[in-house]
Design a protein around this motif. Structure first.
Motif, PDB file in Angstrom:
ATOM      1  N   VAL A   1      25.372   2.803  30.419  1.00 39.02           N
ATOM      2  CA  VAL A   1      24.669   3.758  29.556  1.00 39.02           C
ATOM      3  C   VAL A   1      25.621   4.878  29.141  1.00 39.02           C
ATOM      4  CG1 VAL A   1      22.767   5.404  29.414  1.00 39.02           C
ATOM      5  CG2 VAL A   1      22.410   3.213  30.550  1.00 39.02           C
ATOM      6  N   LEU A   2      26.385   5.386  30.110  1.00 38.79           N
ATOM      7  CA  LEU A   2      27.340   6.462  29.801  1.00 38.79           C
ATOM      8  C   LEU A   2      28.401   6.009  28.809  1.00 38.79           C
ATOM      9  CD1 LEU A   2      27.806   8.065  33.333  1.00 38.79           C
ATOM     10  CD2 LEU A   2      26.661   9.073  31.349  1.00 38.79           C
ATOM     11  N   ALA A   3      28.817   4.749  28.877  1.00 37.95           N
ATOM     12  CA  ALA A   3      29.831   4.228  27.955  1.00 37.95           C
ATOM     13  C   ALA A   3      29.325   4.195  26.516  1.00 37.95           C
ATOM     14  CB  ALA A   3      30.267   2.838  28.401  1.00 37.95           C
ATOM     15  N   ALA A   4      28.024   4.058  26.338  1.00 35.94           N
ATOM     16  CA  ALA A   4      27.449   4.016  24.989  1.00 35.94           C
ATOM     17  C   ALA A   4      27.302   5.414  24.374  1.00 35.94           C
ATOM     18  CB  ALA A   4      26.087   3.324  25.024  1.00 35.94           C
ATOM     19  N   MET A   5      27.323   6.436  25.194  1.00 34.90           N
ATOM     20  CA  MET A   5      27.066   7.795  24.716  1.00 34.90           C
ATOM     21  C   MET A   5      28.063   8.297  23.670  1.00 34.90           C
ATOM     22  SD  MET A   5      24.258   8.666  26.122  1.00 34.90           S
ATOM     23  CE  MET A   5      23.914  10.350  26.490  1.00 34.90           C
TER      24      MET A   5
ATOM     25  N   GLU B   1      16.930   8.937  28.027  1.00 31.92           N
ATOM     26  CA  GLU B   1      15.824   8.542  28.900  1.00 31.92           C
ATOM     27  C   GLU B   1      16.222   7.359  29.783  1.00 31.92           C
ATOM     28  OE1 GLU B   1      12.603   7.936  26.169  1.00 31.92           O
ATOM     29  OE2 GLU B   1      12.027  10.049  26.221  1.00 31.92           O
ATOM     30  N   MET B   2      16.984   6.416  29.224  1.00 30.99           N
ATOM     31  CA  MET B   2      17.454   5.284  30.013  1.00 30.99           C
ATOM     32  C   MET B   2      18.393   5.759  31.124  1.00 30.99           C
ATOM     33  SD  MET B   2      17.461   2.102  30.759  1.00 30.99           S
ATOM     34  CE  MET B   2      16.693   1.262  29.400  1.00 30.99           C
ATOM     35  N   LEU B   3      19.259   6.705  30.804  1.00 29.34           N
ATOM     36  CA  LEU B   3      20.165   7.253  31.809  1.00 29.34           C
ATOM     37  C   LEU B   3      19.376   7.938  32.919  1.00 29.34           C
ATOM     38  CD1 LEU B   3      22.971   7.898  32.878  1.00 29.34           C
ATOM     39  CD2 LEU B   3      23.028   9.866  31.324  1.00 29.34           C
ATOM     40  N   LEU B   4      18.372   8.717  32.545  1.00 32.48           N
ATOM     41  CA  LEU B   4      17.538   9.387  33.538  1.00 32.48           C
ATOM     42  C   LEU B   4      16.817   8.356  34.413  1.00 32.48           C
ATOM     43  CD1 LEU B   4      16.528  12.076  34.646  1.00 32.48           C
ATOM     44  CD2 LEU B   4      14.714  12.010  32.914  1.00 32.48           C
TER      45      LEU B   4
ATOM     46  N   THR C   1      29.794   6.796  21.362  1.00 32.93           N
ATOM     47  CA  THR C   1      29.560   6.150  20.070  1.00 32.93           C
ATOM     48  C   THR C   1      28.313   6.716  19.407  1.00 32.93           C
ATOM     49  OG1 THR C   1      30.578   4.138  20.915  1.00 32.93           O
ATOM     50  CG2 THR C   1      29.235   3.913  18.934  1.00 32.93           C
ATOM     51  N   VAL C   2      27.269   6.895  20.188  1.00 32.60           N
ATOM     52  CA  VAL C   2      26.013   7.440  19.663  1.00 32.60           C
ATOM     53  C   VAL C   2      26.227   8.880  19.197  1.00 32.60           C
ATOM     54  CG1 VAL C   2      23.661   8.095  20.321  1.00 32.60           C
ATOM     55  CG2 VAL C   2      24.581   5.900  21.043  1.00 32.60           C
ATOM     56  N   ALA C   3      26.961   9.658  19.989  1.00 26.53           N
ATOM     57  CA  ALA C   3      27.224  11.062  19.611  1.00 26.53           C
ATOM     58  C   ALA C   3      28.057  11.143  18.337  1.00 26.53           C
ATOM     59  CB  ALA C   3      27.930  11.782  20.760  1.00 26.53           C
ATOM     60  N   LEU C   4      29.025  10.245  18.193  1.00 28.01           N
ATOM     61  CA  LEU C   4      29.849  10.232  16.985  1.00 28.01           C
ATOM     62  C   LEU C   4      29.014   9.896  15.755  1.00 28.01           C
ATOM     63  CD1 LEU C   4      32.705  10.543  15.884  1.00 28.01           C
ATOM     64  CD2 LEU C   4      33.054   8.097  16.311  1.00 28.01           C
ATOM     65  N   SER C   5      28.128   8.918  15.894  1.00 33.20           N
ATOM     66  CA  SER C   5      27.229   8.568  14.784  1.00 33.20           C
ATOM     67  C   SER C   5      26.331   9.743  14.419  1.00 33.20           C
ATOM     68  CB  SER C   5      26.369   7.361  15.156  1.00 33.20           C
ATOM     69  OG  SER C   5      27.170   6.228  15.365  1.00 33.20           O
ATOM     70  N   ARG C   6      25.813  10.425  15.442  1.00 32.96           N
ATOM     71  CA  ARG C   6      24.961  11.598  15.201  1.00 32.96           C
ATOM     72  C   ARG C   6      25.735  12.667  14.449  1.00 32.96           C
ATOM     73  NH1 ARG C   6      25.718  15.557  18.535  1.00 32.96           N
ATOM     74  NH2 ARG C   6      25.565  14.284  20.408  1.00 32.96           N
TER      75      ARG C   6
ATOM     76  N   LEU D   1      16.544   9.832  17.643  1.00 34.85           N
ATOM     77  CA  LEU D   1      15.568   9.088  18.441  1.00 34.85           C
ATOM     78  C   LEU D   1      16.275   8.072  19.334  1.00 34.85           C
ATOM     79  CD1 LEU D   1      12.608   8.688  19.103  1.00 34.85           C
ATOM     80  CD2 LEU D   1      12.478   7.056  17.213  1.00 34.85           C
ATOM     81  N   ARG D   2      17.275   7.369  18.788  1.00 29.30           N
ATOM     82  CA  ARG D   2      18.046   6.417  19.597  1.00 29.30           C
ATOM     83  C   ARG D   2      18.787   7.130  20.721  1.00 29.30           C
ATOM     84  NH1 ARG D   2      18.421   3.858  14.570  1.00 29.30           N
ATOM     85  NH2 ARG D   2      20.271   4.994  13.909  1.00 29.30           N
ATOM     86  N   GLU D   3      19.322   8.313  20.418  1.00 31.70           N
ATOM     87  CA  GLU D   3      20.030   9.085  21.436  1.00 31.70           C
ATOM     88  C   GLU D   3      19.074   9.558  22.530  1.00 31.70           C
ATOM     89  OE1 GLU D   3      23.401  12.611  21.702  1.00 31.70           O
ATOM     90  OE2 GLU D   3      22.568  12.059  19.762  1.00 31.70           O
ATOM     91  N   ARG D   4      17.886   9.950  22.144  1.00 32.92           N
ATOM     92  CA  ARG D   4      16.877  10.341  23.137  1.00 32.92           C
ATOM     93  C   ARG D   4      16.535   9.168  24.039  1.00 32.92           C
ATOM     94  NH1 ARG D   4      12.179  13.489  19.849  1.00 32.92           N
ATOM     95  NH2 ARG D   4      11.035  12.936  21.737  1.00 32.92           N
ATOM     96  N   GLU D   5      16.378   7.993  23.447  1.00 28.60           N
ATOM     97  CA  GLU D   5      16.069   6.803  24.246  1.00 28.60           C
ATOM     98  C   GLU D   5      17.200   6.484  25.220  1.00 28.60           C
ATOM     99  OE1 GLU D   5      15.263   3.919  21.210  1.00 28.60           O
ATOM    100  OE2 GLU D   5      13.174   4.558  20.995  1.00 28.60           O
ATOM    101  N   LEU D   6      18.425   6.683  24.790  1.00 29.38           N
ATOM    102  CA  LEU D   6      19.577   6.459  25.663  1.00 29.38           C
ATOM    103  C   LEU D   6      19.582   7.470  26.818  1.00 29.38           C
ATOM    104  CD1 LEU D   6      21.941   4.471  25.764  1.00 29.38           C
ATOM    105  CD2 LEU D   6      23.280   6.124  24.481  1.00 29.38           C
TER     106      LEU D   6
END
Length: 160
Positions: free
Chosen positions: A49-53, A18-21, A55-60, A11-16
């Motif tokens: 936003v791209l810089a956060a991706m 959406e923020m990028l879009l 970290t989020v992908a690694l957590s996922r 869900l957090r990744e989806r929100e990220l």
């Protein structure tokens, strides 16, 4: 418990995404309206936003592995494989919903990115032509940056 944490992470990744879009859409509007003054700020926000991706992908990915271990599916290394190995339809449906939405967002982002890149190239070209032609009539342009006609003065448009 790991499956719930994975769902929240997705869900957090989806929100990220959406923020990028949203930021790409914002950049596109600035480009379309010629408000080039703010392009740098929009680009900086996109980069954040791209810089956060990663970290989020690694957590996922870590949560996918943890969920697979919890479900007794050690070979599941991707979300798609985990969905196939889900112990019940409920988790299969939840995870499929996340994957479907994220895939659709990724497709939209790619399309928006391509449009923005083309518009940025056009804006740069128009700016370079304008600078190169200072003091020389530069002609007229369409909203997409194509030359409508050259800079020659005319009393009568002979292209009719």
């Amino acid at each position: 418990m790991a499956a719930h944490d994975l769902s929240m992470q997705l869900l957090r990744e989806r929100e990220l995404l959406e923020m990028l879009l949203f930021k790409l859409d914002e950049q596109q509007m600035l480009l379309a309206t010629g408000r080039n003054r703010w392009i740098r700020h929009a680009s900086t926000e996109i980069e954040r936003v791209l810089a956060a991706m990663p970290t989020v992908a690694l957590s996922r990915d870590a949560l996918v592995v943890a969920t697979a271990d919890e479900w007794g599916v050690p070979e599941a290394t991707t979300l798609r494989e985990l969905i196939e190995a889900a112990p019940n339809d409920g988790w299969r449906e939840v995870l499929t919903g996340h994957l479907t939405t994220m895939t659709a967002l990724a497709d939209e982002i790619e399309q928006m990115k391509q449009i923005n890149e083309q518009r940025l190239r056009t804006a740069i070209r128009v700016s370079q032509e304008t600078i190169a032609g200072l003091g020389v009539p530069s002609g007229e342009y369409t909203p997409s940056g194509d030359v409508v006609r050259d800079g020659d003065a005319r009393l009568l448009d002979t292209r009719m």
